[in-house]
Design a protein around this motif. Sequence first.
Motif, PDB file in Angstrom:
ATOM      1  N   LEU A 154       0.799  -1.229   0.000  1.00 46.85           N
ATOM      2  CA  LEU A 154       0.000   0.000   0.000  1.00 46.85           C
ATOM      3  C   LEU A 154       0.834   1.284   0.000  1.00 46.85           C
ATOM      4  N   PRO A 155       1.912   1.342   0.826  1.00 42.13           N
ATOM      5  CA  PRO A 155       2.745   2.551   0.731  1.00 42.13           C
ATOM      6  C   PRO A 155       3.334   2.724  -0.666  1.00 42.13           C
ATOM      7  N   GLN A 161       2.203   6.449  -7.351  1.00 41.51           N
ATOM      8  CA  GLN A 161       1.284   7.496  -7.840  1.00 41.51           C
ATOM      9  C   GLN A 161       1.941   8.862  -7.734  1.00 41.51           C
ATOM     10  N   ARG A 162       2.605   9.080  -6.628  1.00 43.56           N
ATOM     11  CA  ARG A 162       3.297  10.358  -6.426  1.00 43.56           C
ATOM     12  C   ARG A 162       4.418  10.537  -7.452  1.00 43.56           C
ATOM     13  N   SER A 186       0.898   4.394  -3.111  1.00 45.76           N
ATOM     14  CA  SER A 186       0.893   5.835  -2.898  1.00 45.76           C
ATOM     15  C   SER A 186       2.158   6.479  -3.463  1.00 45.76           C
ATOM     16  N   GLU A 187       3.275   5.823  -3.236  1.00 44.53           N
ATOM     17  CA  GLU A 187       4.556   6.387  -3.683  1.00 44.53           C
ATOM     18  C   GLU A 187       4.676   6.414  -5.212  1.00 44.53           C
ATOM     19  N   SER A 214      -5.454   7.897 -12.060  1.00 41.88           N
ATOM     20  CA  SER A 214      -5.850   7.496 -10.698  1.00 41.88           C
ATOM     21  C   SER A 214      -7.152   8.188 -10.303  1.00 41.88           C
TER      22      SER A 214
END
Length: 257
Positions: free
Chosen positions: A68-69, A75-76, A72-73, A102
């Motif tokens: 999960l992290p 996507q960033r 997020s990473e 996204s």
Amino acid sequence: MDLVKLGGSVITDKGKVTTLRPTALRRLAAEIAASGRDVVVVHGAGSFGHIKARKHRLNEGYVDDGQLPAVSEVQRDVRTLDLAVVDALRKAGLRPVSLPPSAIARLSDGALRDLDIDVFRRYADLGFTPVTFGDVVLDDRRWFSICSGDLLMLALAQSLRPRSAIFVADVDGVYTADPKRVRAAKLLRAIGPANLAAVDVGGSTAHDVTGGLAGKLERMIAVARYADACLLVNGLKKGRLLAALRGKPVVGTRVRP
Ligand code: IPE
């Protein structure tokens, strides 16, 4: 209207995590602007996506909470790359607007289920340059999935029926074998279902979580059904994208449906 995919191998250094190729990006943005065509830009993730996505198996969807992290990473990171693309297009004199998958796309078992094409159409009609990119998106079955730029190219081509769909890569076109390894590899001037077997697709998947060359060829051939012309050109060679957008003869591979 034309569709251009800036491959991650051209605008980033695919071997070094989150590393841009600013000179290539700047020139390609200038070529898009110089063409005077209405272009929808799709870009790949390159080293801003594939390396971490592969490490955390994001292409398989949810496996465990440890991913999960990374969702997020990644996507960033792809947004960071997208900002660089948007900036390059702005500096070239265009008015890019970014449409992150996204936020506007949904997948189902890795297939694109939902993409708000009307947003692209509307921005394009108003004189903007819509920009979208390979991303990690929601998936009905897998929680999340990788949505590649090629998948977006197909969905956009299906709906927008572009004059041309141009894939910009770091090679002159499709070869009979990997030109970086096989000296006798020959550039194919055209590729389609009829001569697909002439291509040795082995071993091109090093950092790629979205299917390597075999998957890429299949999707390009699918895109070719919906565009008057579909081409693969080398974005590291000056002027090829511009020539392709102008409909001029250019070194590359024509993709046939
Ligand atoms: C991949 O997109 C997206 C992520 C890995 C998050 P693409 O498959 O379109 O990217 P490139 O062009 O191969 O780098």
